[in-house]
Design an enzyme around this catalytic site. Structure first.
Site: not given
Length: 146
Positions: A9-10
Site C-alpha cells: 500500500d501507498g
C-alpha cells in the site's frame, strides 16, 4: 520455485506531498514488514514503490501473488497498459507516461519473477492491506514531523 505473497500500500498527505509505502512479504509462516517514504511524492509513486521494494528483496526467482488496493498498479499490469507504454518508449498520446522510472523498474522485476497482481478493496476487511496502510501512513507522518 518458491511461492511468496506480498501485500502493498501507498499513502500520501497531499498529492503531491509527504508520502509513505508499506509492504508485507509472506513465505510460509514467515512474515516480513518493510516501509519507506519520500518528502515530496504522489500516492501513485508510493503504490509503485511498495511493489518495487518488496519484489527487490526476493533473492531468487519466485512465484509471487502481489495484493494491492491500487487500480493504477494492478490494472496497468493485468490489462497490459504498461507493455504498450513500453513499446511506445513510455509516451502516450504525445506525452511522457508519469512514473516512467518506476514502471521500468517494475517491468524488470516482473520479468525476473512470475507475478500475479490481485486487486483488493482498500480500507476493508483485509488485515494485511490494513497493516500496509498503517505502515505507509506512519512513514509520511514521520516525514511530515507528526
Amino acid at each position: 520455485m518458491k511461492s511468496v505473497d506480498i501485500y502493498t500500500d501507498g499513502a500520501c498527505s497531499g498529492n503531491p506531498g509527504p508520502g509513505g509505502w508499506g509492504a508485507i512479504l509472506k513465505y510460509g509462516e514467515v512474515e516480513k514488514e518493510i516501509s519507506g517514504g519520500e518528502r515530496m511524492t504522489t500516492n501513485n509513486r508510493m503504490e509503485l514503490m511498495a511493489a518495487i521494494a518488496s519484489l527487490s528483496l526476493l533473492k531468487e526467482p519466485c512465484h509471487v501473488t502481489l495484493y494491492s488496493d491500487s487500480k493504477y498498479l494492478v490494472d496497468s499490469l493485468t490489462k497490459g497498459w504498461v507493455y504498450s507504454w513500453e513499446k511506445n518508449n513510455f509516451v502516450k498520446k504525445g506525452k511522457a507516461v508519469p512514473n516512467t522510472d518506476l514502471w521500468r523498474s517494475i517491468l524488470m522485476l516482473v520479468r525476473k519473477h512470475e507475478v500475479e497482481f490481485v486487486w483488493v478493496k482498500g480500507h476493508a476487511e483485509n488485515p494485511y492491506n490494513n497493516r500496509c496502510d498503517e505502515l505507509a501512513v506512519t512513514e509520511w507522518k514521520k516525514i511530515k514531523g507528526e
